[in-house]
Design an enzyme around this catalytic site. Structure first.
Site, PDB file in Angstrom:
ATOM      1  N   ASN A 149     -13.170   2.480  -6.297  1.00  0.00           N
ATOM      2  CA  ASN A 149     -11.750   2.845  -6.309  1.00  0.00           C
ATOM      3  C   ASN A 149     -11.318   3.478  -4.992  1.00  0.00           C
ATOM      4  O   ASN A 149     -12.074   4.220  -4.372  1.00  0.00           O
ATOM      5  CB  ASN A 149     -11.472   3.818  -7.459  1.00  0.00           C
ATOM      6  CG  ASN A 149     -11.741   3.179  -8.803  1.00  0.00           C
ATOM      7  OD1 ASN A 149     -11.838   1.958  -8.880  1.00  0.00           O
ATOM      8  ND2 ASN A 149     -11.859   3.972  -9.842  1.00  0.00           N
ATOM      9  N   VAL A 150     -10.085   3.213  -4.633  1.00  0.00           N
ATOM     10  CA  VAL A 150      -9.541   3.788  -3.398  1.00  0.00           C
ATOM     11  C   VAL A 150      -8.686   5.013  -3.697  1.00  0.00           C
ATOM     12  O   VAL A 150      -8.151   5.631  -2.780  1.00  0.00           O
ATOM     13  CB  VAL A 150      -8.741   2.723  -2.601  1.00  0.00           C
ATOM     14  CG1 VAL A 150      -9.648   1.583  -2.154  1.00  0.00           C
ATOM     15  CG2 VAL A 150      -7.549   2.187  -3.391  1.00  0.00           C
ATOM     16  N   ARG A 156       1.345   1.791  -3.599  1.00  0.00           N
ATOM     17  CA  ARG A 156       0.120   2.296  -4.264  1.00  0.00           C
ATOM     18  C   ARG A 156      -0.011   3.808  -4.022  1.00  0.00           C
ATOM     19  O   ARG A 156      -0.386   4.563  -4.901  1.00  0.00           O
ATOM     20  CB  ARG A 156      -1.141   1.588  -3.715  1.00  0.00           C
ATOM     21  CG  ARG A 156      -1.161   0.082  -3.814  1.00  0.00           C
ATOM     22  CD  ARG A 156      -1.610  -0.397  -5.189  1.00  0.00           C
ATOM     23  NE  ARG A 156      -0.641  -0.198  -6.245  1.00  0.00           N
ATOM     24  CZ  ARG A 156       0.491  -0.917  -6.385  1.00  0.00           C
ATOM     25  NH1 ARG A 156       0.803  -1.868  -5.556  1.00  0.00           N
ATOM     26  NH2 ARG A 156       1.318  -0.669  -7.380  1.00  0.00           N
ATOM     27  N   CYS A 166      -7.478   3.234  12.420  1.00  0.00           N
ATOM     28  CA  CYS A 166      -7.030   2.577  13.647  1.00  0.00           C
ATOM     29  C   CYS A 166      -7.682   1.194  13.753  1.00  0.00           C
ATOM     30  O   CYS A 166      -8.897   1.062  13.585  1.00  0.00           O
ATOM     31  CB  CYS A 166      -7.397   3.440  14.850  1.00  0.00           C
ATOM     32  SG  CYS A 166      -7.003   2.602  16.413  1.00  0.00           S
ATOM     33  N   HIS A 186     -14.663   0.759  -1.079  1.00  0.00           N
ATOM     34  CA  HIS A 186     -13.570  -0.132  -0.649  1.00  0.00           C
ATOM     35  C   HIS A 186     -12.460   0.603   0.088  1.00  0.00           C
ATOM     36  O   HIS A 186     -11.336   0.109   0.156  1.00  0.00           O
ATOM     37  CB  HIS A 186     -13.002  -0.877  -1.870  1.00  0.00           C
ATOM     38  CG  HIS A 186     -13.990  -1.843  -2.466  1.00  0.00           C
ATOM     39  ND1 HIS A 186     -13.918  -2.290  -3.764  1.00  0.00           N
ATOM     40  CD2 HIS A 186     -15.078  -2.444  -1.921  1.00  0.00           C
ATOM     41  CE1 HIS A 186     -14.919  -3.135  -3.996  1.00  0.00           C
ATOM     42  NE2 HIS A 186     -15.635  -3.235  -2.892  1.00  0.00           N
ATOM     43  N   SER A 241     -15.380  -4.729 -13.838  1.00  0.00           N
ATOM     44  CA  SER A 241     -15.592  -6.058 -14.435  1.00  0.00           C
ATOM     45  C   SER A 241     -16.768  -6.785 -13.790  1.00  0.00           C
ATOM     46  O   SER A 241     -17.189  -7.823 -14.294  1.00  0.00           O
ATOM     47  CB  SER A 241     -14.329  -6.904 -14.274  1.00  0.00           C
ATOM     48  OG  SER A 241     -14.111  -7.154 -12.894  1.00  0.00           O
ATOM     49  N   GLU A 292     -24.477  -8.454 -20.462  1.00  0.00           N
ATOM     50  CA  GLU A 292     -24.690  -7.145 -21.088  1.00  0.00           C
ATOM     51  C   GLU A 292     -26.114  -6.956 -21.615  1.00  0.00           C
ATOM     52  O   GLU A 292     -26.543  -5.831 -21.856  1.00  0.00           O
ATOM     53  CB  GLU A 292     -23.655  -6.927 -22.195  1.00  0.00           C
ATOM     54  CG  GLU A 292     -22.241  -6.884 -21.630  1.00  0.00           C
ATOM     55  CD  GLU A 292     -21.206  -6.409 -22.624  1.00  0.00           C
ATOM     56  OE1 GLU A 292     -21.481  -6.454 -23.841  1.00  0.00           O
ATOM     57  OE2 GLU A 292     -20.114  -6.004 -22.174  1.00  0.00           O
ATOM     58  N   TYR A 327       0.825  -1.218   0.000  1.00  0.00           N
ATOM     59  CA  TYR A 327       0.000   0.000   0.000  1.00  0.00           C
ATOM     60  C   TYR A 327       0.859   1.269   0.000  1.00  0.00           C
ATOM     61  O   TYR A 327       0.430   2.292  -0.546  1.00  0.00           O
ATOM     62  CB  TYR A 327      -1.041  -0.038   1.142  1.00  0.00           C
ATOM     63  CG  TYR A 327      -2.124  -1.022   0.765  1.00  0.00           C
ATOM     64  CD1 TYR A 327      -3.055  -0.687  -0.211  1.00  0.00           C
ATOM     65  CD2 TYR A 327      -2.151  -2.305   1.294  1.00  0.00           C
ATOM     66  CE1 TYR A 327      -4.006  -1.598  -0.628  1.00  0.00           C
ATOM     67  CE2 TYR A 327      -3.099  -3.225   0.880  1.00  0.00           C
ATOM     68  CZ  TYR A 327      -4.021  -2.865  -0.084  1.00  0.00           C
ATOM     69  OH  TYR A 327      -4.956  -3.778  -0.518  1.00  0.00           O
TER      70      TYR A 327
HETATM   71  N1  APR Z   1     -12.290   2.801 -19.821  1.00  0.00           N
HETATM   72  C1  APR Z   1     -13.358   2.051 -19.440  1.00  0.00           C
HETATM   73  N2  APR Z   1     -13.238   0.805 -18.938  1.00  0.00           N
HETATM   74  C2  APR Z   1     -12.004   0.305 -18.834  1.00  0.00           C
HETATM   75  C3  APR Z   1     -10.845   1.015 -19.218  1.00  0.00           C
HETATM   76  C4  APR Z   1     -11.036   2.328 -19.735  1.00  0.00           C
HETATM   77  N3  APR Z   1     -10.007   3.079 -20.137  1.00  0.00           N
HETATM   78  N4  APR Z   1      -9.765   0.228 -18.983  1.00  0.00           N
HETATM   79  C5  APR Z   1     -10.235  -0.926 -18.467  1.00  0.00           C
HETATM   80  N5  APR Z   1     -11.585  -0.882 -18.370  1.00  0.00           N
HETATM   81  C6  APR Z   1     -12.518  -1.878 -17.838  1.00  0.00           C
HETATM   82  C7  APR Z   1     -12.150  -3.312 -18.119  1.00  0.00           C
HETATM   83  O1  APR Z   1     -12.728  -3.719 -19.367  1.00  0.00           O
HETATM   84  C8  APR Z   1     -12.745  -4.045 -16.916  1.00  0.00           C
HETATM   85  O2  APR Z   1     -14.087  -4.432 -17.186  1.00  0.00           O
HETATM   86  O3  APR Z   1     -12.469  -1.750 -16.428  1.00  0.00           O
HETATM   87  C9  APR Z   1     -12.770  -2.996 -15.802  1.00  0.00           C
HETATM   88  C10 APR Z   1     -11.767  -3.217 -14.678  1.00  0.00           C
HETATM   89  O4  APR Z   1     -12.145  -4.345 -13.936  1.00  0.00           O
HETATM   90  P1  APR Z   1     -11.369  -4.761 -12.591  1.00  0.00           P
HETATM   91  O5  APR Z   1      -9.905  -4.687 -12.826  1.00  0.00           O
HETATM   92  O6  APR Z   1     -11.920  -6.057 -12.139  1.00  0.00           O
HETATM   93  O7  APR Z   1     -11.739  -3.573 -11.585  1.00  0.00           O
HETATM   94  P2  APR Z   1     -12.984  -3.412 -10.609  1.00  0.00           P
HETATM   95  O8  APR Z   1     -14.221  -4.011 -11.174  1.00  0.00           O
HETATM   96  O9  APR Z   1     -13.021  -1.992 -10.200  1.00  0.00           O
HETATM   97  O10 APR Z   1     -12.520  -4.274  -9.363  1.00  0.00           O
HETATM   98  C11 APR Z   1     -13.335  -4.288  -8.222  1.00  0.00           C
HETATM   99  O11 APR Z   1     -11.679  -5.550  -7.063  1.00  0.00           O
HETATM  100  O12 APR Z   1      -9.600  -6.098  -6.211  1.00  0.00           O
HETATM  101  C12 APR Z   1     -10.730  -5.402  -6.033  1.00  0.00           C
HETATM  102  O13 APR Z   1     -11.016  -3.842  -4.379  1.00  0.00           O
HETATM  103  C13 APR Z   1     -10.597  -3.948  -5.719  1.00  0.00           C
HETATM  104  O14 APR Z   1     -12.287  -2.232  -6.023  1.00  0.00           O
HETATM  105  C14 APR Z   1     -11.596  -3.293  -6.650  1.00  0.00           C
HETATM  106  C15 APR Z   1     -12.532  -4.432  -6.977  1.00  0.00           C
END
Ligand code: APR
Length: 231
Positions: A89-90, A56, A114, A106, A174, A203, A53
């Site tokens: 997103n964090v 990050r 703490c 998240h 995703s 979808e 972290y």
């Molecule tokens: N514009 C739009 N979508 C995009 C882009 C972009 N430029 N780049 C990537 N993507 C899409 C991908 O197609 C994918 O569907 O963003 C998505 C990212 O998916 P993940 O990596 O799984 O992210 P997320 O869904 O936010 O993950 C959820 O997982 O590990 C944990 O806590 C973490 O909050 C996070 C959670």
């Protein structure tokens, strides 16, 4: 209650240079969740978890909000009561783009929490000093991040927001961690914007699907939301 919910994930920050989690080359290809982001990691693998972290936060200091963060912040400023900005997103890119009242489901990377009393402490983009303790109770501090297997107290507000929502926009997620299809079925209009198709998303349940970068989809999304709110 906001009529429009804008729900985002890692994809919205990808164009700022922050890795997503599950795309090719994503963070979970380079690191093992069970070693640095799972309930219990802070007990058996504390130093590696804190170091992950720290990295990050350092990376977050080096990136900037992109056009999608700015466009949505401007839209939210125009309709503060009608739109809720909710993110998995964090990072603080919405805040840096001027957005107020962002719901972080998240956790929040620039903040420590703490482990004893739950008080939070902003540290910005700096490393977590291992000797720092809680100013309120002297307890030990951890990144203010929800790890896999831990409870996510902010989800309650997400579900509440979806109850009152008529128009849902999902950008860059995703759907692997929070399943969103049933949210789309609950609202009148839903837009899904992901760069690529995800196995975790059906979808067909969305009114509109945009397979393009968030910054490229933004004009259409903002236009649709404005038309809906002005009708
Ligand atoms: N514009 C739009 N979508 C995009 C882009 C972009 N430029 N780049 C990537 N993507 C899409 C991908 O197609 C994918 O569907 O963003 C998505 C990212 O998916 P993940 O990596 O799984 O992210 P997320 O869904 O936010 O993950 C959820 O997982 O590990 C944990 O806590 C973490 O909050 C996070 C959670």
């Amino acid at each position: 209650m906001a009529k429009v919910v804008i729900f985002s994930g890692a994809g919205i920050s990808a164009e700022s240079g922050l890795s997503t989690f599950r795309d090719a080359g994503g963070l979970w290809e380079k690191y093992r969740i069970e070693e640095i982001c799972q309930a219990g990691c802070l007990s058996w693998n504390r130093e590696n978890t804190l170091t992950f972290y720290d990295a990050r936060r350092e990376q977050l200091a080096s990136v900037k909000p992109n056009a999608a963060h700015y466009a949505l912040s401007k839209l939210h400023e125009k309709y503060p009561n009608d739109i809720a900005i909710i993110t998995q997103n964090v990072d603080d890119l919405f805040e840096r783009a001027g957005c107020k009242d962002v719901l972080h489901l998240h956790g929040f990377l620039p903040r420590l929490r703490c482990e004893q009393c739950g008080a939070t402490h902003l540290i910005g983009y700096t490393k977590q000093e291992r000797t720092f303790t809680c100013k309120s109770c002297n307890g030990s501090l951890r990144p203010d991040i929800v790890f896999f297997g831990e409870s996510a107290p902010m989800y309650e507000y997400l579900y509440e927001a979806i109850q009152g929502c008529e128009f849902l926009v999902i950008i860059g997620s995703s759907g692997n961690v929070i399943a969103m299809d049933h949210f789309a079925l609950h609202v009148k209009i839903s837009i899904l914007n992901n760069l690529e198709r995800s196995d975790a998303i059906n979808e067909r349940v969305y009114t509109k699907v945009l397979h393009k970068k968030a910054t490229e989809a933004m004009d259409e999304i903002v236009g649709d939301v404005e038309r809906f709110l002005e009708q």
